[in-house]
Design a protein around this motif. Structure first.
Motif, PDB file in Angstrom:
ATOM      1  N   ALA A  49       0.871  -1.179   0.000  1.00  0.00           N
ATOM      2  CA  ALA A  49       0.000   0.000   0.000  1.00  0.00           C
ATOM      3  C   ALA A  49       0.902   1.221   0.000  1.00  0.00           C
ATOM      4  CB  ALA A  49      -0.914   0.009   1.226  1.00  0.00           C
ATOM      5  N   LEU A  50       0.613   2.151  -0.892  1.00  0.00           N
ATOM      6  CA  LEU A  50       1.434   3.345  -1.068  1.00  0.00           C
ATOM      7  C   LEU A  50       0.603   4.583  -0.805  1.00  0.00           C
ATOM      8  CD1 LEU A  50       4.107   4.661  -2.090  1.00  0.00           C
ATOM      9  CD2 LEU A  50       3.145   4.498  -4.407  1.00  0.00           C
ATOM     10  N   LEU A  51       1.047   5.404   0.146  1.00  0.00           N
ATOM     11  CA  LEU A  51       0.401   6.679   0.433  1.00  0.00           C
ATOM     12  C   LEU A  51       1.061   7.749  -0.417  1.00  0.00           C
ATOM     13  CD1 LEU A  51      -1.553   8.440   2.137  1.00  0.00           C
ATOM     14  CD2 LEU A  51       0.326   8.686   3.793  1.00  0.00           C
ATOM     15  N   LEU A  52       0.249   8.443  -1.217  1.00  0.00           N
ATOM     16  CA  LEU A  52       0.749   9.512  -2.076  1.00  0.00           C
ATOM     17  C   LEU A  52       0.624  10.854  -1.371  1.00  0.00           C
ATOM     18  CD1 LEU A  52      -0.925   8.389  -5.428  1.00  0.00           C
ATOM     19  CD2 LEU A  52       1.334   7.782  -4.546  1.00  0.00           C
ATOM     20  N   GLU A  53       1.323  11.854  -1.883  1.00  0.00           N
ATOM     21  CA  GLU A  53       1.278  13.188  -1.277  1.00  0.00           C
ATOM     22  C   GLU A  53      -0.120  13.809  -1.316  1.00  0.00           C
ATOM     23  OE1 GLU A  53       4.364  15.456  -3.163  1.00  0.00           O
ATOM     24  OE2 GLU A  53       5.870  14.720  -1.751  1.00  0.00           O
ATOM     25  N   ASN A  54      -0.965  13.388  -2.253  1.00  0.00           N
ATOM     26  CA  ASN A  54      -2.333  13.910  -2.318  1.00  0.00           C
ATOM     27  C   ASN A  54      -3.285  13.097  -1.443  1.00  0.00           C
ATOM     28  OD1 ASN A  54      -2.661  11.549  -3.745  1.00  0.00           O
ATOM     29  ND2 ASN A  54      -3.361  12.523  -5.631  1.00  0.00           N
ATOM     30  N   ASN A  55      -2.730  12.210  -0.610  1.00  0.00           N
ATOM     31  CA  ASN A  55      -3.446  11.337   0.319  1.00  0.00           C
ATOM     32  C   ASN A  55      -4.223  10.206  -0.344  1.00  0.00           C
ATOM     33  OD1 ASN A  55      -2.489  12.416   2.768  1.00  0.00           O
ATOM     34  ND2 ASN A  55      -3.879  14.152   2.518  1.00  0.00           N
ATOM     35  N   GLU A  56      -4.041  10.020  -1.656  1.00  0.00           N
ATOM     36  CA  GLU A  56      -4.571   8.820  -2.312  1.00  0.00           C
ATOM     37  C   GLU A  56      -3.750   7.635  -1.831  1.00  0.00           C
ATOM     38  OE1 GLU A  56      -7.082   8.280  -4.582  1.00  0.00           O
ATOM     39  OE2 GLU A  56      -7.680  10.380  -4.495  1.00  0.00           O
ATOM     40  N   VAL A  57      -4.386   6.467  -1.784  1.00  0.00           N
ATOM     41  CA  VAL A  57      -3.694   5.235  -1.427  1.00  0.00           C
ATOM     42  C   VAL A  57      -3.820   4.272  -2.599  1.00  0.00           C
ATOM     43  CG1 VAL A  57      -3.610   3.270   0.158  1.00  0.00           C
ATOM     44  CG2 VAL A  57      -4.166   5.554   1.032  1.00  0.00           C
ATOM     45  N   VAL A  58      -2.690   3.755  -3.045  1.00  0.00           N
ATOM     46  CA  VAL A  58      -2.639   2.782  -4.130  1.00  0.00           C
ATOM     47  C   VAL A  58      -2.194   1.455  -3.528  1.00  0.00           C
ATOM     48  CG1 VAL A  58      -1.495   2.164  -6.294  1.00  0.00           C
ATOM     49  CG2 VAL A  58      -2.089   4.557  -5.833  1.00  0.00           C
ATOM     50  N   VAL A  59      -2.896   0.380  -3.859  1.00  0.00           N
ATOM     51  CA  VAL A  59      -2.527  -0.948  -3.355  1.00  0.00           C
ATOM     52  C   VAL A  59      -2.211  -1.875  -4.517  1.00  0.00           C
ATOM     53  CG1 VAL A  59      -3.873  -0.725  -1.223  1.00  0.00           C
ATOM     54  CG2 VAL A  59      -4.907  -1.759  -3.236  1.00  0.00           C
ATOM     55  N   GLY A  60      -1.425  -2.894  -4.217  1.00  0.00           N
ATOM     56  CA  GLY A  60      -1.092  -3.890  -5.224  1.00  0.00           C
ATOM     57  C   GLY A  60      -0.615  -5.166  -4.559  1.00  0.00           C
ATOM     58  N   SER A  61      -0.597  -6.230  -5.339  1.00  0.00           N
ATOM     59  CA  SER A  61      -0.120  -7.520  -4.848  1.00  0.00           C
ATOM     60  C   SER A  61       0.722  -8.180  -5.929  1.00  0.00           C
ATOM     61  CB  SER A  61      -1.289  -8.416  -4.465  1.00  0.00           C
ATOM     62  OG  SER A  61      -2.138  -8.639  -5.583  1.00  0.00           O
ATOM     63  N   ALA A  82       0.952   3.701  -9.539  1.00  0.00           N
ATOM     64  CA  ALA A  82       0.931   5.082  -9.041  1.00  0.00           C
ATOM     65  C   ALA A  82       1.664   6.008 -10.004  1.00  0.00           C
ATOM     66  CB  ALA A  82       1.548   5.155  -7.648  1.00  0.00           C
ATOM     67  N   GLY A  83       2.814   5.578 -10.497  1.00  0.00           N
ATOM     68  CA  GLY A  83       3.577   6.400 -11.433  1.00  0.00           C
ATOM     69  C   GLY A  83       2.826   6.658 -12.725  1.00  0.00           C
ATOM     70  N   ALA A  84       2.074   5.651 -13.197  1.00  0.00           N
ATOM     71  CA  ALA A  84       1.323   5.791 -14.445  1.00  0.00           C
ATOM     72  C   ALA A  84       0.074   6.642 -14.273  1.00  0.00           C
ATOM     73  CB  ALA A  84       0.929   4.410 -14.980  1.00  0.00           C
ATOM     74  N   ASN A  85      -0.572   6.537 -13.119  1.00  0.00           N
ATOM     75  CA  ASN A  85      -1.848   7.220 -12.915  1.00  0.00           C
ATOM     76  C   ASN A  85      -1.751   8.523 -12.139  1.00  0.00           C
ATOM     77  OD1 ASN A  85      -4.070   5.381 -14.043  1.00  0.00           O
ATOM     78  ND2 ASN A  85      -2.659   3.991 -13.024  1.00  0.00           N
ATOM     79  N   TYR A  86      -0.649   8.730 -11.436  1.00  0.00           N
ATOM     80  CA  TYR A  86      -0.415   9.956 -10.671  1.00  0.00           C
ATOM     81  C   TYR A  86       1.015  10.427 -10.950  1.00  0.00           C
ATOM     82  CZ  TYR A  86      -4.498   8.198  -8.136  1.00  0.00           C
ATOM     83  OH  TYR A  86      -5.748   7.727  -7.806  1.00  0.00           O
ATOM     84  N   PRO A  87       1.341  10.736 -12.206  1.00  0.00           N
ATOM     85  CA  PRO A  87       2.737  10.985 -12.590  1.00  0.00           C
ATOM     86  C   PRO A  87       3.407  12.172 -11.909  1.00  0.00           C
ATOM     87  CG  PRO A  87       1.254  11.635 -14.362  1.00  0.00           C
ATOM     88  CD  PRO A  87       0.419  10.933 -13.328  1.00  0.00           C
ATOM     89  N   ASN A  88       2.653  13.118 -11.432  1.00  0.00           N
ATOM     90  CA  ASN A  88       3.249  14.304 -10.810  1.00  0.00           C
ATOM     91  C   ASN A  88       2.979  14.385  -9.311  1.00  0.00           C
ATOM     92  OD1 ASN A  88       4.275  15.289 -13.317  1.00  0.00           O
ATOM     93  ND2 ASN A  88       2.176  15.837 -13.850  1.00  0.00           N
ATOM     94  N   PHE A  91       5.473  10.204  -3.695  1.00  0.00           N
ATOM     95  CA  PHE A  91       5.207   9.043  -2.846  1.00  0.00           C
ATOM     96  C   PHE A  91       5.665   9.377  -1.434  1.00  0.00           C
ATOM     97  CE2 PHE A  91       6.142   5.836  -6.548  1.00  0.00           C
ATOM     98  CZ  PHE A  91       5.146   6.412  -7.307  1.00  0.00           C
ATOM     99  N   LYS A  92       4.825   9.142  -0.444  1.00  0.00           N
ATOM    100  CA  LYS A  92       5.194   9.424   0.940  1.00  0.00           C
ATOM    101  C   LYS A  92       5.627   8.179   1.707  1.00  0.00           C
ATOM    102  CE  LYS A  92       2.607  12.274   3.313  1.00  0.00           C
ATOM    103  NZ  LYS A  92       1.455  12.989   3.891  1.00  0.00           N
ATOM    104  N   LYS A  93       4.750   7.176   1.735  1.00  0.00           N
ATOM    105  CA  LYS A  93       5.007   5.998   2.568  1.00  0.00           C
ATOM    106  C   LYS A  93       4.566   4.739   1.831  1.00  0.00           C
ATOM    107  CE  LYS A  93       4.028   8.614   6.769  1.00  0.00           C
ATOM    108  NZ  LYS A  93       3.913   8.423   8.203  1.00  0.00           N
ATOM    109  N   LEU A  94       5.422   3.710   1.879  1.00  0.00           N
ATOM    110  CA  LEU A  94       5.127   2.427   1.277  1.00  0.00           C
ATOM    111  C   LEU A  94       5.067   1.375   2.379  1.00  0.00           C
ATOM    112  CD1 LEU A  94       4.832   0.626  -1.284  1.00  0.00           C
ATOM    113  CD2 LEU A  94       7.339   0.434  -1.267  1.00  0.00           C
ATOM    114  N   PHE A  95       3.989   0.593   2.374  1.00  0.00           N
ATOM    115  CA  PHE A  95       3.775  -0.458   3.374  1.00  0.00           C
ATOM    116  C   PHE A  95       3.756  -1.802   2.675  1.00  0.00           C
ATOM    117  CE2 PHE A  95       2.412   3.419   5.160  1.00  0.00           C
ATOM    118  CZ  PHE A  95       2.639   3.321   6.519  1.00  0.00           C
ATOM    119  N   ILE A  96       4.471  -2.783   3.241  1.00  0.00           N
ATOM    120  CA  ILE A  96       4.615  -4.085   2.611  1.00  0.00           C
ATOM    121  C   ILE A  96       4.390  -5.184   3.644  1.00  0.00           C
ATOM    122  CG2 ILE A  96       6.192  -5.614   1.344  1.00  0.00           C
ATOM    123  CD1 ILE A  96       7.854  -2.900   0.851  1.00  0.00           C
ATOM    124  N   SER A  97       3.606  -6.180   3.256  1.00  0.00           N
ATOM    125  CA  SER A  97       3.420  -7.379   4.073  1.00  0.00           C
ATOM    126  C   SER A  97       3.627  -8.587   3.171  1.00  0.00           C
ATOM    127  CB  SER A  97       2.017  -7.406   4.692  1.00  0.00           C
ATOM    128  OG  SER A  97       1.815  -8.617   5.413  1.00  0.00           O
TER     129      SER A  97
END
Length: 160
Positions: A49-61, A82-88, A91-97
């Motif tokens: 889960a990736l928290l973006l600077e605009n407070n959107e959260v992107v998840v992936g597996s 995130a890079g493709a859909n929010y190019p500008n 990234f603030k925080k990345l969470f991994i499990s």
């Protein structure tokens, strides 16, 4: 000849419960994403889960494929989306499990080398650190204030 020393510093939380509420929710999103991973070959599931600077959260597996190594790790699925859909947007925080399907591994599992290099690309691009939190299926959570703790001698555009 000389010798150099490279140090890495991490904050260690005994469990997800020690994270603040925002971070706890983000790690829960990574855990949920892990449960949705497509890993029929390795049986090793990873969620991010990736928290973006605009407070959107992107998840992936992670997404595997019978034509190894055509699959993709959870971290790269997440950051590339995130890079493709929010190019500008930074990234603030990345969470991994991460954990095998048949057990809840309690040891924190960091990103693989390819994922570290991919994360580095975005940290360099935005010129600000990305906090990285990682855990197994349960147990301790490690926090790195920057990808540079995980890849201190990173390869970047300055070498090209």
């Amino acid at each position: 000849m000389k010798q150099i020393s490279v140090n890495a510093n991490f904050t260690v939380y005994s469990s997800i419960d020690e994270l603040n509420e925002v971070e706890k929710e983000l790690m829960k999103k990574a855990i949920s994403a892990r449960e949705q991973a497509y890993a029929p070959y390795s049986k090793f599931k990873v969620g991010a889960a990736l928290l973006l600077e605009n407070n959107e959260v992107v998840v992936g597996s992670n997404q595997e494929n019978a034509a190894y190594p055509s699959g993709l790790c959870a971290e790269r699925v997440t950051i590339f989306y995130a890079g493709a859909n929010y190019p500008n947007v930074g990234f603030k925080k990345l969470f991994i499990s991460a954990s095998p399907e048949d057990q809840l591994l309690a040891k924190p599992i960091p990103p693989c080398g390819a994922c570290r290099q991919s994360i580095a690309e975005y940290e360099i691009k935005q010129e600000t650190p990305i906090e990285i939190y990682f855990m197994g299926g349960t147990g301790e959570v490690y926090k790195s204030d920057s990808l540079r703790n995980l890849l201190p001698l990173l390869f970047d555009k300055n070498y090209l």
